[in-house]
Design an enzyme around this catalytic site. Structure first.
Site, PDB file in Angstrom:
ATOM      1  N   ARG A   1       0.889  -1.132   0.029  1.00 41.95           N
ATOM      2  CA  ARG A   1       0.039  -0.011  -0.001  1.00 41.95           C
ATOM      3  C   ARG A   1       0.896   1.204  -0.031  1.00 41.95           C
ATOM      4  O   ARG A   1       0.525   2.323  -0.669  1.00 41.95           O
ATOM      5  CB  ARG A   1      -0.971  -0.046   1.226  1.00 41.95           C
ATOM      6  CG  ARG A   1      -2.044  -0.916   1.122  1.00 41.95           C
ATOM      7  CD  ARG A   1      -2.929  -0.866   2.506  1.00 41.95           C
ATOM      8  NE  ARG A   1      -4.003  -1.906   2.282  1.00 41.95           N
ATOM      9  CZ  ARG A   1      -5.187  -1.354   2.269  1.00 41.95           C
ATOM     10  NH1 ARG A   1      -5.579  -0.016   2.099  1.00 41.95           N
ATOM     11  NH2 ARG A   1      -6.034  -2.095   2.315  1.00 41.95           N
TER      12      ARG A   1
ATOM     13  N   ASP B   1       0.805  -1.664  11.015  1.00 42.13           N
ATOM     14  CA  ASP B   1      -0.590  -2.085  10.987  1.00 42.13           C
ATOM     15  C   ASP B   1      -0.958  -1.568  12.204  1.00 42.13           C
ATOM     16  O   ASP B   1      -0.692  -1.837  13.357  1.00 42.13           O
ATOM     17  CB  ASP B   1      -0.458  -3.649  11.053  1.00 42.13           C
ATOM     18  CG  ASP B   1      -1.996  -4.180  10.859  1.00 42.13           C
ATOM     19  OD1 ASP B   1      -2.910  -3.295  11.106  1.00 42.13           O
ATOM     20  OD2 ASP B   1      -2.091  -5.485  10.439  1.00 42.13           O
TER      21      ASP B   1
ATOM     22  N   ASN C   1      -7.206   9.450  10.608  1.00 37.63           N
ATOM     23  CA  ASN C   1      -8.384   9.239   9.452  1.00 37.63           C
ATOM     24  C   ASN C   1      -8.490   7.625   9.486  1.00 37.63           C
ATOM     25  O   ASN C   1      -9.576   7.053   8.854  1.00 37.63           O
ATOM     26  CB  ASN C   1      -7.807   9.743   8.269  1.00 37.63           C
ATOM     27  CG  ASN C   1      -8.541   9.243   6.941  1.00 37.63           C
ATOM     28  OD1 ASN C   1      -9.414   9.693   6.549  1.00 37.63           O
ATOM     29  ND2 ASN C   1      -8.028   8.164   6.356  1.00 37.63           N
TER      30      ASN C   1
ATOM     31  N   TYR D   1     -19.062   0.039  14.427  1.00 39.21           N
ATOM     32  CA  TYR D   1     -18.535   1.261  13.464  1.00 39.21           C
ATOM     33  C   TYR D   1     -18.965   2.481  14.370  1.00 39.21           C
ATOM     34  O   TYR D   1     -18.276   3.369  14.480  1.00 39.21           O
ATOM     35  CB  TYR D   1     -18.899   0.903  12.028  1.00 39.21           C
ATOM     36  CG  TYR D   1     -18.480   2.179  11.351  1.00 39.21           C
ATOM     37  CD1 TYR D   1     -16.984   2.358  11.011  1.00 39.21           C
ATOM     38  CD2 TYR D   1     -19.405   3.390  10.981  1.00 39.21           C
ATOM     39  CE1 TYR D   1     -16.740   3.309  10.375  1.00 39.21           C
ATOM     40  CE2 TYR D   1     -18.841   4.454  10.423  1.00 39.21           C
ATOM     41  CZ  TYR D   1     -17.594   4.496   9.928  1.00 39.21           C
ATOM     42  OH  TYR D   1     -17.293   5.628   9.440  1.00 39.21           O
TER      43      TYR D   1
ATOM     44  N   LYS E   1     -17.043   5.565  16.088  1.00 39.10           N
ATOM     45  CA  LYS E   1     -16.869   7.078  15.858  1.00 39.10           C
ATOM     46  C   LYS E   1     -17.372   7.814  16.688  1.00 39.10           C
ATOM     47  O   LYS E   1     -16.898   8.970  16.617  1.00 39.10           O
ATOM     48  CB  LYS E   1     -17.742   6.950  14.278  1.00 39.10           C
ATOM     49  CG  LYS E   1     -17.089   6.276  13.011  1.00 39.10           C
ATOM     50  CD  LYS E   1     -15.901   6.795  12.596  1.00 39.10           C
ATOM     51  CE  LYS E   1     -14.578   6.180  13.099  1.00 39.10           C
ATOM     52  NZ  LYS E   1     -13.306   6.883  12.632  1.00 39.10           N
TER      53      LYS E   1
ATOM     54  N   VAL F   1     -19.972   8.833   1.635  1.00 39.15           N
ATOM     55  CA  VAL F   1     -19.680   9.326   0.441  1.00 39.15           C
ATOM     56  C   VAL F   1     -19.149   7.930  -0.212  1.00 39.15           C
ATOM     57  O   VAL F   1     -18.672   6.819   0.582  1.00 39.15           O
ATOM     58  CB  VAL F   1     -18.261  10.159   0.494  1.00 39.15           C
ATOM     59  CG1 VAL F   1     -18.850  11.535   0.516  1.00 39.15           C
ATOM     60  CG2 VAL F   1     -17.214   9.886   1.449  1.00 39.15           C
TER      61      VAL F   1
ATOM     62  N   THR G   1     -16.645   5.989  -1.086  1.00 42.09           N
ATOM     63  CA  THR G   1     -15.197   5.484  -0.837  1.00 42.09           C
ATOM     64  C   THR G   1     -15.435   4.019  -1.075  1.00 42.09           C
ATOM     65  O   THR G   1     -16.679   3.362  -1.048  1.00 42.09           O
ATOM     66  CB  THR G   1     -14.606   6.078   0.423  1.00 42.09           C
ATOM     67  OG1 THR G   1     -15.612   5.294   1.318  1.00 42.09           O
ATOM     68  CG2 THR G   1     -14.533   7.514   0.287  1.00 42.09           C
TER      69      THR G   1
END
Length: 256
Positions: free
Chosen positions: A37, A55, A81, A152, A156, A183, A185
């Protein structure tokens, strides 16, 4: 110009924010989970200063990423992020933690605690946090039946709680949270309805420090505008409990 580190920035919103910041002549360091990556990120945005590899799923990995960042010198801002999404199945890390909690909640806590204190901290939350509960009594999903969407959403919420706890404890730092919108992604999915062109602007704006309107702390944003977060995010007792839980699990204390 500012020097900015962005976790989870080899693709998606992290890379989009990085590209905007580079275009604005800021110095940016990316982060990728692995070497493959990292190479992709370098090809996509060769103007970055460096790409840190590690990681964040494990406590040791998060600590190592923090050490690498510190080894590069001081940063003016950090954008937290890195995250996994709402469609995750239940999986336990080598530390015995649900991986959504480990990446989305614990790793930003560890990075916040160990990276040399910047002037600005930016935490990505989600609109899903508005309908979550912090669930601090079962934060590791020991008694509840797993629900990836709920896991999730509460992670957040934890990120917003962390942002506001840091704002309260570190008055010399501008620490804020935001939601980028739902969005399309890889995480959001192709059917996500929000405006992709807006999704990366707020985090870049808060991190850059180019506008006096961004010189605020303990605030929650959506598309460059302040909005009210979930009330639990502002609950100082819950914030302190979350910090204590993360410290106990990670063995890392948030500096005074």
């Amino acid at each position: 110009m500012s020097r900015i580190f962005i976790s989870g920035s080899s693709t998606g919103l992290g890379l989009m924010a990085a590209r905007l910041l580079v275009e604005q002549h800021h110095t940016v360091v990316l982060h990728a989970r692995n070497a493959y990556r990292a190479e992709d990120a370098k090809r996509a945005l060769p103007q970055v200063e460096a790409v840190v590899v590690g990681d964040l799923e494990t406590i040791a990995g998060a600590k190592d990423v923090a050490a690498q960042v510190n080894g590069l010198g001081h940063f003016d801002a950090v954008i937290h992020n890195a995250a996994v999404g709402y469609r995750e199945g239940f999986r336990v890390t080598e530390d015995g933690l649900p991986h959504v909690f480990a990446i989305n909640t614990l790793s930003p806590y560890i990075l916040t605690s160990l990276i040399d204190r910047p002037k600005r901290l930016v935490y990505l939350s989600s609109g899903m946090h508005h309908h979550a509960d912090a669930s601090l009594d079962d934060i590791l999903w020991s008694t509840r039946r797993w629900n990836g969407s709920d896991a999730y959403a509460e992670s957040k919420l934890h990120d917003a709680m962390l942002a506001f706890a840091v704002a309260r404890r570190w008055p010399d730092v501008f620490s804020n949270a935001l939601e980028p919108g739902w969005v399309p992604t890889k995480m959001g999915g192709p059917g996500a309805p929000d405006d992709m062109s807006q999704a990366h602007l707020t985090q870049a704006w808060l991190a850059a420090g180019d506008n006096a309107k961004a010189d605020v702390s303990g605030q929650y944003f959506y598309h460059l505008k302040r909005m009210a977060p979930h009330p639990q995010a502002k609950d100082t007792a819950l914030q302190d409990r979350l910090i204590a839980i993360c410290e106990d699990i990670s063995g890392v204390a948030l500096p005074v």
